[in-house]
Write a protein that holds these residues in place. Structure first.
Motif, PDB file in Angstrom:
ATOM      1  N   ALA A 105     -27.367  72.218  43.225  1.00  0.00           N
ATOM      2  CA  ALA A 105     -26.642  72.383  41.964  1.00  0.00           C
ATOM      3  C   ALA A 105     -27.592  72.661  40.803  1.00  0.00           C
ATOM      4  O   ALA A 105     -27.171  73.158  39.751  1.00  0.00           O
ATOM      5  CB  ALA A 105     -25.818  71.129  41.671  1.00  0.00           C
ATOM      6  N   ASN A 106     -28.874  72.359  40.989  1.00  0.00           N
ATOM      7  CA  ASN A 106     -29.873  72.595  39.944  1.00  0.00           C
ATOM      8  C   ASN A 106     -30.445  74.007  39.967  1.00  0.00           C
ATOM      9  O   ASN A 106     -31.240  74.360  39.095  1.00  0.00           O
ATOM     10  CB  ASN A 106     -31.019  71.590  40.103  1.00  0.00           C
TER      11      ASN A 106
ATOM     12  N   VAL B 115     -21.561  79.804  43.675  1.00  0.00           N
ATOM     13  CA  VAL B 115     -20.711  79.469  44.823  1.00  0.00           C
ATOM     14  C   VAL B 115     -19.526  78.614  44.382  1.00  0.00           C
ATOM     15  O   VAL B 115     -18.493  78.584  45.075  1.00  0.00           O
ATOM     16  CB  VAL B 115     -21.533  78.759  45.926  1.00  0.00           C
ATOM     17  N   LEU B 116     -19.624  77.952  43.241  1.00  0.00           N
ATOM     18  CA  LEU B 116     -18.482  77.178  42.741  1.00  0.00           C
ATOM     19  C   LEU B 116     -17.261  78.071  42.542  1.00  0.00           C
ATOM     20  O   LEU B 116     -16.120  77.616  42.727  1.00  0.00           O
ATOM     21  CB  LEU B 116     -18.845  76.478  41.431  1.00  0.00           C
ATOM     22  N   ASP B 117     -17.485  79.325  42.167  1.00  0.00           N
ATOM     23  CA  ASP B 117     -16.369  80.249  41.971  1.00  0.00           C
ATOM     24  C   ASP B 117     -15.767  80.709  43.296  1.00  0.00           C
ATOM     25  O   ASP B 117     -14.618  81.176  43.328  1.00  0.00           O
ATOM     26  CB  ASP B 117     -16.838  81.475  41.180  1.00  0.00           C
ATOM     27  N   GLU B 118     -16.529  80.595  44.381  1.00  0.00           N
ATOM     28  CA  GLU B 118     -16.059  81.015  45.696  1.00  0.00           C
ATOM     29  C   GLU B 118     -15.356  79.892  46.459  1.00  0.00           C
ATOM     30  O   GLU B 118     -14.601  80.157  47.409  1.00  0.00           O
ATOM     31  CB  GLU B 118     -17.237  81.520  46.544  1.00  0.00           C
TER      32      GLU B 118
ATOM     33  N   PRO C 158     -20.272  67.736  56.635  1.00  0.00           N
ATOM     34  CA  PRO C 158     -20.280  68.172  55.238  1.00  0.00           C
ATOM     35  C   PRO C 158     -21.337  69.246  54.997  1.00  0.00           C
ATOM     36  O   PRO C 158     -22.391  69.247  55.644  1.00  0.00           O
ATOM     37  CB  PRO C 158     -20.647  66.892  54.464  1.00  0.00           C
ATOM     38  N   ALA C 159     -21.067  70.135  54.062  1.00  0.00           N
ATOM     39  CA  ALA C 159     -22.058  71.123  53.659  1.00  0.00           C
ATOM     40  C   ALA C 159     -23.205  70.422  52.948  1.00  0.00           C
ATOM     41  O   ALA C 159     -22.994  69.520  52.136  1.00  0.00           O
ATOM     42  CB  ALA C 159     -21.414  72.156  52.743  1.00  0.00           C
ATOM     43  N   PHE C 160     -24.441  70.845  53.249  1.00  0.00           N
ATOM     44  CA  PHE C 160     -25.610  70.180  52.668  1.00  0.00           C
ATOM     45  C   PHE C 160     -26.758  71.163  52.520  1.00  0.00           C
ATOM     46  O   PHE C 160     -26.668  72.343  52.853  1.00  0.00           O
ATOM     47  CB  PHE C 160     -26.006  68.965  53.511  1.00  0.00           C
ATOM     48  N   TRP C 161     -27.859  70.648  51.979  1.00  0.00           N
ATOM     49  CA  TRP C 161     -29.073  71.423  51.788  1.00  0.00           C
ATOM     50  C   TRP C 161     -29.743  71.653  53.134  1.00  0.00           C
ATOM     51  O   TRP C 161     -29.898  70.728  53.929  1.00  0.00           O
ATOM     52  CB  TRP C 161     -30.000  70.654  50.850  1.00  0.00           C
ATOM     53  N   LEU C 162     -30.193  72.867  53.383  1.00  0.00           N
ATOM     54  CA  LEU C 162     -30.740  73.209  54.693  1.00  0.00           C
ATOM     55  C   LEU C 162     -32.234  72.952  54.820  1.00  0.00           C
ATOM     56  O   LEU C 162     -32.815  73.232  55.860  1.00  0.00           O
ATOM     57  CB  LEU C 162     -30.447  74.682  55.004  1.00  0.00           C
ATOM     58  N   GLY C 163     -32.875  72.438  53.786  1.00  0.00           N
ATOM     59  CA  GLY C 163     -34.299  72.152  53.846  1.00  0.00           C
ATOM     60  C   GLY C 163     -35.128  73.218  53.143  1.00  0.00           C
ATOM     61  O   GLY C 163     -36.152  72.919  52.540  1.00  0.00           O
ATOM     62  N   GLN C 164     -34.680  74.452  53.193  1.00  0.00           N
ATOM     63  CA  GLN C 164     -35.307  75.549  52.462  1.00  0.00           C
ATOM     64  C   GLN C 164     -34.295  76.071  51.457  1.00  0.00           C
ATOM     65  O   GLN C 164     -33.126  76.271  51.804  1.00  0.00           O
ATOM     66  CB  GLN C 164     -35.719  76.661  53.421  1.00  0.00           C
ATOM     67  N   PRO C 165     -34.699  76.281  50.221  1.00  0.00           N
ATOM     68  CA  PRO C 165     -33.732  76.693  49.197  1.00  0.00           C
ATOM     69  C   PRO C 165     -33.019  77.994  49.549  1.00  0.00           C
ATOM     70  O   PRO C 165     -33.642  78.952  50.026  1.00  0.00           O
ATOM     71  CB  PRO C 165     -34.596  76.861  47.940  1.00  0.00           C
ATOM     72  N   ARG C 166     -31.733  78.012  49.326  1.00  0.00           N
ATOM     73  CA  ARG C 166     -30.988  79.267  49.420  1.00  0.00           C
ATOM     74  C   ARG C 166     -31.314  80.114  48.190  1.00  0.00           C
ATOM     75  O   ARG C 166     -31.606  79.578  47.124  1.00  0.00           O
ATOM     76  CB  ARG C 166     -29.488  78.999  49.491  1.00  0.00           C
ATOM     77  N   THR C 167     -31.199  81.413  48.363  1.00  0.00           N
ATOM     78  CA  THR C 167     -31.569  82.315  47.265  1.00  0.00           C
ATOM     79  C   THR C 167     -30.380  82.991  46.606  1.00  0.00           C
ATOM     80  O   THR C 167     -30.549  83.709  45.630  1.00  0.00           O
ATOM     81  CB  THR C 167     -32.538  83.392  47.785  1.00  0.00           C
ATOM     82  N   SER C 168     -29.172  82.753  47.133  1.00  0.00           N
ATOM     83  CA  SER C 168     -27.982  83.357  46.530  1.00  0.00           C
ATOM     84  C   SER C 168     -26.742  82.625  47.017  1.00  0.00           C
ATOM     85  O   SER C 168     -26.775  81.937  48.044  1.00  0.00           O
ATOM     86  CB  SER C 168     -27.868  84.842  46.889  1.00  0.00           C
ATOM     87  N   ALA C 169     -25.649  82.819  46.322  1.00  0.00           N
ATOM     88  CA  ALA C 169     -24.377  82.223  46.739  1.00  0.00           C
ATOM     89  C   ALA C 169     -23.911  82.804  48.071  1.00  0.00           C
ATOM     90  O   ALA C 169     -23.222  82.125  48.840  1.00  0.00           O
ATOM     91  CB  ALA C 169     -23.321  82.451  45.659  1.00  0.00           C
ATOM     92  N   ALA C 170     -24.294  84.057  48.363  1.00  0.00           N
ATOM     93  CA  ALA C 170     -23.844  84.694  49.603  1.00  0.00           C
ATOM     94  C   ALA C 170     -24.303  83.924  50.830  1.00  0.00           C
ATOM     95  O   ALA C 170     -23.598  83.888  51.845  1.00  0.00           O
ATOM     96  CB  ALA C 170     -24.352  86.132  49.663  1.00  0.00           C
TER      97      ALA C 170
ATOM     98  N   TYR D 210     -22.843  80.272  55.726  1.00  0.00           N
ATOM     99  CA  TYR D 210     -22.912  78.885  56.198  1.00  0.00           C
ATOM    100  C   TYR D 210     -21.524  78.278  56.303  1.00  0.00           C
ATOM    101  O   TYR D 210     -21.166  77.663  57.319  1.00  0.00           O
ATOM    102  CB  TYR D 210     -23.797  78.104  55.242  1.00  0.00           C
ATOM    103  N   PHE D 211     -20.712  78.441  55.277  1.00  0.00           N
ATOM    104  CA  PHE D 211     -19.336  77.928  55.323  1.00  0.00           C
ATOM    105  C   PHE D 211     -18.575  78.540  56.499  1.00  0.00           C
ATOM    106  O   PHE D 211     -17.837  77.837  57.204  1.00  0.00           O
ATOM    107  CB  PHE D 211     -18.597  78.253  54.023  1.00  0.00           C
TER     108      PHE D 211
END
Length: 282
Positions: free
Chosen positions: A79-80, A87-90, A32-44, A49-50
């Motif tokens: 999500a926060n 990314v929900l739109d993608e 499953p897709a999950f948090w990588l430990g360091q915050p992502r900075t954009s939907a890209a 990752y996907f």
């Protein structure tokens, strides 16, 4: 013993782990897709990752005789973060891919309004795409989180028998079972469940709709915990059939709801887009 790990984050693991998992009996998994430990900075950054979960990781797994599928989603923690929500739109263009067998991980981390929105949106996406959903229950205040999760499921278009509620424990298993959802248990070296507690839960509640996973990731975790649970069940007097149901047939049945599960290994060459798991020659 044949094993299907229904929740493991192999992008965090090494090829040695794949080799050890195969030797232990693992023949299939869902990442499953999950948090990588360091915050992502954009939907890209989610999209790259996907793409890796749909390309490089299935290739790596196949090199060791393991069938790899994935679940894709915006995870509860991120999500926060307003930078990640687009990314929900993608997601819809990814949820039509053959190797995507669920929407997940979705659910709650801190039980915020933003997490409510992401959960309800992605439950609807699962219903729209004919996919089951893998739902993460929070690590804190678990019973409240489970009840809030089940309320969201009841209000959604996705039937509970197409929902896997994960990270359950002794305080949440009965209500989750009564809801009609599938039951997921993550077994860790220090936190969440362990082998003995898993044996006790299966004695009390039976093996129906129960899935056991390692959820192994970049933290302290063990990708062989599924095998260790199987061994503990046999030592406790459970039958080979019980173990096969929990570690193989139940995850096959749940992810089979997608209509996309394929346990035959794809034909792969020595490289994926010119890249190999080898370094420095053969």
């Amino acid at each position: 013993m044949r094993i299907f790990d229904p929740h493991i984050h192999m992008t965090s693991r090494t090829t040695d782990d794949y080799e050890a998992m195969r030797a232990a009996g693992v023949r299939a998994l869902v990442e499953p897709a999950f948090w990588l430990g360091q915050p992502r900075t954009s939907a890209a950054s989610f999209l790259d990752y996907f793409d890796s979960l749909l390309g490089w990781e299935p290739f790596r797994a196949a090199q060791y005789g393991i069938a790899h599928h994935c679940a894709l989603a915006l995870n509860p923690k991120e999500a926060n973060d307003p930078r990640c929500v687009p990314v929900l739109d993608e997601l819809p263009r990814y949820l039509v891919k053959d190797q995507v067998v669920a929407v997940g991980e979705i659910g709650y981390d801190s039980m915020t309004p933003a997490e409510d929105t992401a959960l309800t949106t992605q439950l609807q996406l699962a219903a729209d795409h004919g996919l089951p959903a893998l739902v993460h229950t929070p690590h804190r205040d678990k019973l409240t989180g489970l009840r809030r999760t089940l309320d969201a499921v009841r209000e959604s278009a996705l039937p509970p028998d197409r929902v896997l509620v994960d990270h359950l424990n002794e305080t949440t298993v009965k209500e989750a079972k009564d809801s009609g959802c599938w039951l997921g248990f993550s077994v860790y070296p220090d936190t969440k469940m362990d082998e003995d507690r898993m044996v006790a839960i299966l004695r009390a509640h039976g093996p129906e709709r129960v899935l056991v996973n390692s959820a192994a990731d970049w933290g302290r975790s063990d990708p062989l915990k599924t095998r260790r649970v199987g061994d503990a069940l046999l030592a406790a007097g459970f039958t080979d059939d019980d173990v096969d149901r929990v570690l193989w047939r139940n995850p096959v049945a749940f992810y089979g709801l997608s209509g996309r599960l394929c346990l035959d290994l794809p034909g792969t060459g020595a490289t994926h887009e010119g890249n190999s798991v080898l370094r420095g020659g053969e």
